[in-house]
Write a protein that holds these residues in place. Structure first.
Motif, PDB file in Angstrom:
ATOM      1  N   GLN A  27      70.765 -72.929  35.526  1.00  0.00           N
ATOM      2  CA  GLN A  27      72.005 -73.497  34.982  1.00  0.00           C
ATOM      3  C   GLN A  27      72.384 -74.771  35.741  1.00  0.00           C
ATOM      4  N   PRO A  28      72.374 -75.908  35.117  1.00  0.00           N
ATOM      5  CA  PRO A  28      72.789 -77.120  35.810  1.00  0.00           C
ATOM      6  C   PRO A  28      74.220 -77.026  36.363  1.00  0.00           C
ATOM      7  N   PHE A  29      75.115 -76.372  35.635  1.00  0.00           N
ATOM      8  CA  PHE A  29      76.508 -76.307  36.095  1.00  0.00           C
ATOM      9  C   PHE A  29      76.646 -75.495  37.379  1.00  0.00           C
ATOM     10  N   MET A  30      75.959 -74.371  37.476  1.00  0.00           N
ATOM     11  CA  MET A  30      76.041 -73.573  38.709  1.00  0.00           C
ATOM     12  C   MET A  30      75.459 -74.345  39.891  1.00  0.00           C
ATOM     13  N   ARG A  31      74.395 -75.094  39.657  1.00  0.00           N
ATOM     14  CA  ARG A  31      73.843 -75.940  40.734  1.00  0.00           C
ATOM     15  C   ARG A  31      74.862 -76.999  41.145  1.00  0.00           C
ATOM     16  N   ALA A  59      67.787 -50.426  33.810  1.00  0.00           N
ATOM     17  CA  ALA A  59      67.315 -51.650  33.181  1.00  0.00           C
ATOM     18  C   ALA A  59      66.149 -51.340  32.254  1.00  0.00           C
ATOM     19  N   ILE A  60      66.129 -51.991  31.084  1.00  0.00           N
ATOM     20  CA  ILE A  60      65.018 -51.885  30.137  1.00  0.00           C
ATOM     21  C   ILE A  60      63.830 -52.696  30.646  1.00  0.00           C
ATOM     22  N   ASP A  61      64.133 -53.851  31.235  1.00  0.00           N
ATOM     23  CA  ASP A  61      63.117 -54.790  31.715  1.00  0.00           C
ATOM     24  C   ASP A  61      62.886 -54.555  33.203  1.00  0.00           C
ATOM     25  N   PRO A  62      61.687 -54.155  33.608  1.00  0.00           N
ATOM     26  CA  PRO A  62      61.446 -53.940  35.034  1.00  0.00           C
ATOM     27  C   PRO A  62      61.566 -55.229  35.858  1.00  0.00           C
ATOM     28  N   ASP A  63      61.470 -56.385  35.202  1.00  0.00           N
ATOM     29  CA  ASP A  63      61.587 -57.674  35.893  1.00  0.00           C
ATOM     30  C   ASP A  63      62.960 -58.315  35.702  1.00  0.00           C
ATOM     31  N   TYR A  64      63.985 -57.481  35.426  1.00  0.00           N
ATOM     32  CA  TYR A  64      65.326 -58.003  35.144  1.00  0.00           C
ATOM     33  C   TYR A  64      65.850 -58.906  36.276  1.00  0.00           C
ATOM     34  N   ALA A  65      65.626 -58.525  37.531  1.00  0.00           N
ATOM     35  CA  ALA A  65      66.191 -59.283  38.652  1.00  0.00           C
ATOM     36  C   ALA A  65      65.606 -60.693  38.707  1.00  0.00           C
ATOM     37  N   GLN A  66      64.323 -60.827  38.510  1.00  0.00           N
ATOM     38  CA  GLN A  66      63.695 -62.149  38.510  1.00  0.00           C
ATOM     39  C   GLN A  66      64.178 -62.977  37.323  1.00  0.00           C
ATOM     40  N   ARG A  67      64.323 -62.337  36.161  1.00  0.00           N
ATOM     41  CA  ARG A  67      64.806 -63.043  34.969  1.00  0.00           C
ATOM     42  C   ARG A  67      66.234 -63.557  35.186  1.00  0.00           C
ATOM     43  N   VAL A  68      67.090 -62.725  35.787  1.00  0.00           N
ATOM     44  CA  VAL A  68      68.462 -63.144  36.085  1.00  0.00           C
ATOM     45  C   VAL A  68      68.457 -64.308  37.067  1.00  0.00           C
ATOM     46  N   LYS A  69      67.667 -64.198  38.120  1.00  0.00           N
ATOM     47  CA  LYS A  69      67.603 -65.254  39.133  1.00  0.00           C
ATOM     48  C   LYS A  69      67.149 -66.574  38.518  1.00  0.00           C
ATOM     49  N   GLU A  70      66.101 -66.539  37.706  1.00  0.00           N
ATOM     50  CA  GLU A  70      65.614 -67.766  37.069  1.00  0.00           C
ATOM     51  C   GLU A  70      66.658 -68.364  36.136  1.00  0.00           C
ATOM     52  N   SER A  71      67.337 -67.528  35.380  1.00  0.00           N
ATOM     53  CA  SER A  71      68.374 -68.015  34.466  1.00  0.00           C
ATOM     54  C   SER A  71      69.543 -68.611  35.244  1.00  0.00           C
ATOM     55  N   PHE A  72      69.992 -67.898  36.271  1.00  0.00           N
ATOM     56  CA  PHE A  72      71.139 -68.358  37.057  1.00  0.00           C
ATOM     57  C   PHE A  72      70.858 -69.720  37.686  1.00  0.00           C
TER      58      PHE A  72
END
Length: 145
Positions: A24-28, A8-21
């Protein structure tokens, strides 16, 4: 074939993915849950709900496609720089079995991470008490923006 390893380029990739996921109103709405995320990989789980089925009681193909697209998209997002997002530009979905069981699991993995396009494969599995059965597979092309 063994899965390719990515960094990963971004050391905080996992948190960024979690926040994005979870942003998403549709996934909720449908009840999707992020199960695991590592560089170049993502796994999402969706429990069975009658509201997600078509007239014969199987998961709707649109839900299966959503699961494939999200797993591939978030696998791709793990490899982007901070502040970047990804947009799907194309995907091809092959439905192999009707979607049924107590839920679905989708697993996405990056095949090729280019500068302008990222190509992923996602597999969606029917989950029963004792096994997972491959229900669909997809190739997804994404654009980092």
């Amino acid at each position: 074939m063994p899965s390719r390893s990515f960094e990963a380029i971004d050391p905080d990739y996992a948190q960024r993915v979690k926040e994005s996921f979870y942003g998403q109103p549709f996934m909720r709405l449908v009840g999707g849950r992020l199960i695991s995320v590592t560089p170049g990989h993502c796994e999402i789980q969706l429990p069975h709900k009658p509201e997600l089925t078509q007239q014969h009681g199987y998961f709707h193909a649109g839900i299966i496609g959503t699961m494939a697209d999200n797993a591939g998209g978030y696998a791709a997002l793990t490899l982007t720089a901070p502040g970047k997002e990804v947009l799907t530009v194309e995907y091809k979905l092959n439905l192999l079995l009707p979607g049924n069981g107590k839920g679905l699991i989708s697993r996405g993995r990056v095949i090729k991470a280019g500068r302008t396009l990222i190509v992923c494969q996602s597999d969606v599995f029917n989950v029963t008490e004792n096994e997972e059965m491959l229900a669909a597979t997809a190739i997804i092309t994404l654009l980092p923006v």
